[in-house]
Design a protein around this motif. Structure first.
Motif, PDB file in Angstrom:
ATOM      1  N   LEU A 266       0.854  -1.176   0.000  1.00 27.04           N
ATOM      2  CA  LEU A 266       0.000   0.000   0.000  1.00 27.04           C
ATOM      3  C   LEU A 266       0.896   1.234   0.000  1.00 27.04           C
ATOM      4  O   LEU A 266       1.725   1.393   0.889  1.00 27.04           O
ATOM      5  CB  LEU A 266      -0.902  -0.041   1.241  1.00 27.04           C
ATOM      6  CG  LEU A 266      -1.905   1.087   1.413  1.00 27.04           C
ATOM      7  CD1 LEU A 266      -2.944   1.071   0.298  1.00 27.04           C
ATOM      8  CD2 LEU A 266      -2.585   0.961   2.755  1.00 27.04           C
ATOM      9  N   THR A 267       0.750   2.087  -1.006  1.00 25.31           N
ATOM     10  CA  THR A 267       1.521   3.318  -1.099  1.00 25.31           C
ATOM     11  C   THR A 267       0.553   4.475  -1.299  1.00 25.31           C
ATOM     12  O   THR A 267       0.192   4.810  -2.434  1.00 25.31           O
ATOM     13  CB  THR A 267       2.526   3.255  -2.272  1.00 25.31           C
ATOM     14  OG1 THR A 267       3.303   2.072  -2.151  1.00 25.31           O
ATOM     15  CG2 THR A 267       3.434   4.468  -2.272  1.00 25.31           C
ATOM     16  N   PRO A 268       0.111   5.096  -0.202  1.00 16.96           N
ATOM     17  CA  PRO A 268      -0.862   6.175  -0.331  1.00 16.96           C
ATOM     18  C   PRO A 268      -0.220   7.437  -0.918  1.00 16.96           C
ATOM     19  O   PRO A 268       0.957   7.689  -0.740  1.00 16.96           O
ATOM     20  CB  PRO A 268      -1.329   6.410   1.105  1.00 16.96           C
ATOM     21  CG  PRO A 268      -0.219   5.923   1.962  1.00 16.96           C
ATOM     22  CD  PRO A 268       0.467   4.825   1.192  1.00 16.96           C
ATOM     23  N   SER A 269      -1.015   8.221  -1.593  1.00 17.06           N
ATOM     24  CA  SER A 269      -0.559   9.499  -2.141  1.00 17.06           C
ATOM     25  C   SER A 269      -0.574  10.553  -1.038  1.00 17.06           C
ATOM     26  O   SER A 269      -1.079  10.318   0.061  1.00 17.06           O
ATOM     27  CB  SER A 269      -1.473   9.907  -3.295  1.00 17.06           C
ATOM     28  OG  SER A 269      -2.805  10.029  -2.815  1.00 17.06           O
ATOM     29  N   LEU A 270      -0.037  11.724  -1.348  1.00 20.65           N
ATOM     30  CA  LEU A 270      -0.057  12.819  -0.384  1.00 20.65           C
ATOM     31  C   LEU A 270      -1.491  13.212  -0.085  1.00 20.65           C
ATOM     32  O   LEU A 270      -2.364  13.160  -0.952  1.00 20.65           O
ATOM     33  CB  LEU A 270       0.686  14.034  -0.951  1.00 20.65           C
ATOM     34  CG  LEU A 270       2.188  13.869  -1.195  1.00 20.65           C
ATOM     35  CD1 LEU A 270       2.757  15.126  -1.833  1.00 20.65           C
ATOM     36  CD2 LEU A 270       2.920  13.547   0.084  1.00 20.65           C
ATOM     37  N   GLY A 271      -1.751  13.595   1.153  1.00 18.57           N
ATOM     38  CA  GLY A 271      -3.077  14.055   1.542  1.00 18.57           C
ATOM     39  C   GLY A 271      -3.675  13.219   2.657  1.00 18.57           C
ATOM     40  O   GLY A 271      -2.996  12.408   3.281  1.00 18.57           O
ATOM     41  N   MET A 272      -4.989  13.411   2.881  1.00 21.28           N
ATOM     42  CA  MET A 272      -5.712  12.720   3.952  1.00 21.28           C
ATOM     43  C   MET A 272      -6.285  11.402   3.409  1.00 21.28           C
ATOM     44  O   MET A 272      -6.793  11.357   2.285  1.00 21.28           O
ATOM     45  CB  MET A 272      -6.859  13.591   4.471  1.00 21.28           C
ATOM     46  CG  MET A 272      -6.405  14.917   5.085  1.00 21.28           C
ATOM     47  SD  MET A 272      -5.339  14.728   6.527  1.00 21.28           S
ATOM     48  CE  MET A 272      -6.497  14.205   7.751  1.00 21.28           C
ATOM     49  N   HIS A 273      -6.178  10.354   4.225  1.00 18.36           N
ATOM     50  CA  HIS A 273      -6.690   9.031   3.844  1.00 18.36           C
ATOM     51  C   HIS A 273      -7.382   8.405   5.055  1.00 18.36           C
ATOM     52  O   HIS A 273      -6.961   8.622   6.189  1.00 18.36           O
ATOM     53  CB  HIS A 273      -5.541   8.116   3.378  1.00 18.36           C
ATOM     54  CG  HIS A 273      -4.795   8.662   2.211  1.00 18.36           C
ATOM     55  ND1 HIS A 273      -5.197   8.478   0.920  1.00 18.36           N
ATOM     56  CD2 HIS A 273      -3.666   9.423   2.143  1.00 18.36           C
ATOM     57  CE1 HIS A 273      -4.357   9.079   0.097  1.00 18.36           C
ATOM     58  NE2 HIS A 273      -3.421   9.672   0.819  1.00 18.36           N
TER      59      HIS A 273
ATOM     60  N   SER B 205     -13.967  -1.935  11.689  1.00 16.48           N
ATOM     61  CA  SER B 205     -13.315  -1.263  12.824  1.00 16.48           C
ATOM     62  C   SER B 205     -13.616   0.230  12.760  1.00 16.48           C
ATOM     63  O   SER B 205     -14.166   0.725  11.776  1.00 16.48           O
ATOM     64  CB  SER B 205     -11.800  -1.490  12.772  1.00 16.48           C
ATOM     65  OG  SER B 205     -11.252  -0.805  11.658  1.00 16.48           O
ATOM     66  N   THR B 206     -13.230   0.932  13.793  1.00 17.06           N
ATOM     67  CA  THR B 206     -13.362   2.388  13.723  1.00 17.06           C
ATOM     68  C   THR B 206     -12.426   2.889  12.632  1.00 17.06           C
ATOM     69  O   THR B 206     -11.390   2.277  12.329  1.00 17.06           O
ATOM     70  CB  THR B 206     -12.990   3.053  15.063  1.00 17.06           C
ATOM     71  OG1 THR B 206     -11.678   2.670  15.423  1.00 17.06           O
ATOM     72  CG2 THR B 206     -13.964   2.644  16.161  1.00 17.06           C
ATOM     73  N   THR B 207     -12.777   3.989  12.034  1.00 10.27           N
ATOM     74  CA  THR B 207     -11.986   4.551  10.939  1.00 10.27           C
ATOM     75  C   THR B 207     -10.791   5.306  11.511  1.00 10.27           C
ATOM     76  O   THR B 207     -10.917   6.066  12.474  1.00 10.27           O
ATOM     77  CB  THR B 207     -12.852   5.502  10.090  1.00 10.27           C
ATOM     78  OG1 THR B 207     -13.956   4.754   9.570  1.00 10.27           O
ATOM     79  CG2 THR B 207     -12.071   6.101   8.947  1.00 10.27           C
ATOM     80  N   LEU B 208      -9.643   5.071  10.897  1.00 11.98           N
ATOM     81  CA  LEU B 208      -8.417   5.784  11.265  1.00 11.98           C
ATOM     82  C   LEU B 208      -8.081   6.726  10.121  1.00 11.98           C
ATOM     83  O   LEU B 208      -7.991   6.303   8.964  1.00 11.98           O
ATOM     84  CB  LEU B 208      -7.266   4.791  11.490  1.00 11.98           C
ATOM     85  CG  LEU B 208      -5.912   5.414  11.817  1.00 11.98           C
ATOM     86  CD1 LEU B 208      -5.952   6.129  13.169  1.00 11.98           C
ATOM     87  CD2 LEU B 208      -4.835   4.340  11.823  1.00 11.98           C
ATOM     88  N   GLU B 209      -7.927   7.991  10.441  1.00  9.46           N
ATOM     89  CA  GLU B 209      -7.599   8.971   9.409  1.00  9.46           C
ATOM     90  C   GLU B 209      -6.113   9.316   9.537  1.00  9.46           C
ATOM     91  O   GLU B 209      -5.647   9.627  10.633  1.00  9.46           O
ATOM     92  CB  GLU B 209      -8.455  10.223   9.579  1.00  9.46           C
ATOM     93  CG  GLU B 209      -8.289  11.209   8.440  1.00  9.46           C
ATOM     94  CD  GLU B 209      -9.336  12.318   8.490  1.00  9.46           C
ATOM     95  OE1 GLU B 209     -10.422  12.105   7.944  1.00  9.46           O
ATOM     96  OE2 GLU B 209      -9.037  13.355   9.080  1.00  9.46           O
TER      97      GLU B 209
END
Length: 186
Positions: A1-8, A24-28
């Protein structure tokens, strides 16, 4: 998993035989760019006794700075603490690492070279002349330099290749302060 810049946002769900768990609860998380360290002058040459000034144009109010160098040098400012009256112990590599609170830059490097100061020229010659006489001023301690730049009252008078300044038929208008700057090939 390689997320881009920003909020995920991420959550986990377990799949079993015939049924799935609740999510599960969401993790930002926020992915921020790694800072890039840059030193304004990465190659500094000075004479002993001069000051060393290190700085970077990279700025963000959240950045922290870590400068390190010879003789246990450390500064945590964007414009690093000036090293006054530098000597041989201050020569070498200085590094800068910038941190944005989450990640650190690769180090940027500046090389500082410190030269011995040149010999101060000594001017010898008569100090009183009769008008119309020939005046000779000589740099007595540096006889083989590349150029000799002679100044009269702070203004360039002439540049010559020998260590003697010959002033034929001197006049009272040439009474004043004579100095010389010696240029030597490196």
């Amino acid at each position: 998993l390689t997320p881009s810049l920003g909020m995920h946002q991420y959550y986990v769900e377990v799949k079993g035989e015939g049924c799935n768990s609740n999510a599960s609860t969401t993790l930002e998380i926020e992915v921020v760019p790694t800072p890039q360290a840059f030193i304004e002058d990465p190659f500094i040459t000075i004479c002993q006794g001069d000051d060393i000034s290190l700085s970077t144009t990279v700025f963000d109010e959240n950045f922290t700075y870590e400068w390190r160098g010879p003789d246990a040098y450390f500064s945590d400012e964007q414009f690093a603490e000036v090293i006054n009256n530098a000597s041989d112990v201050n020569a070498g590599q200085y590094s800068l690492i910038i941190n944005n609170g989450a990640c650190s830059s690769l180090p940027a490097i500046a090389e500082v070279i410190i030269f011995e100061p040149p010999v101060q020229p000594i001017i010898v010659g008569e100090t009183v002349f009769c008008e119309g006489q020939t005046s000779v001023l000589t740099v007595s301690n540096i006889s083989n330099a590349t150029r000799y730049h002679w100044y009269f009252n702070g203004n360039l008078f002439t540049s010559v290749s020998g260590n003697n300044l010959l002033i034929p038929s001197i006049s009272s208008a040439q009474t004043g302060e004579w100095t010389v700057v010696v240029e030597d090939a490196i």
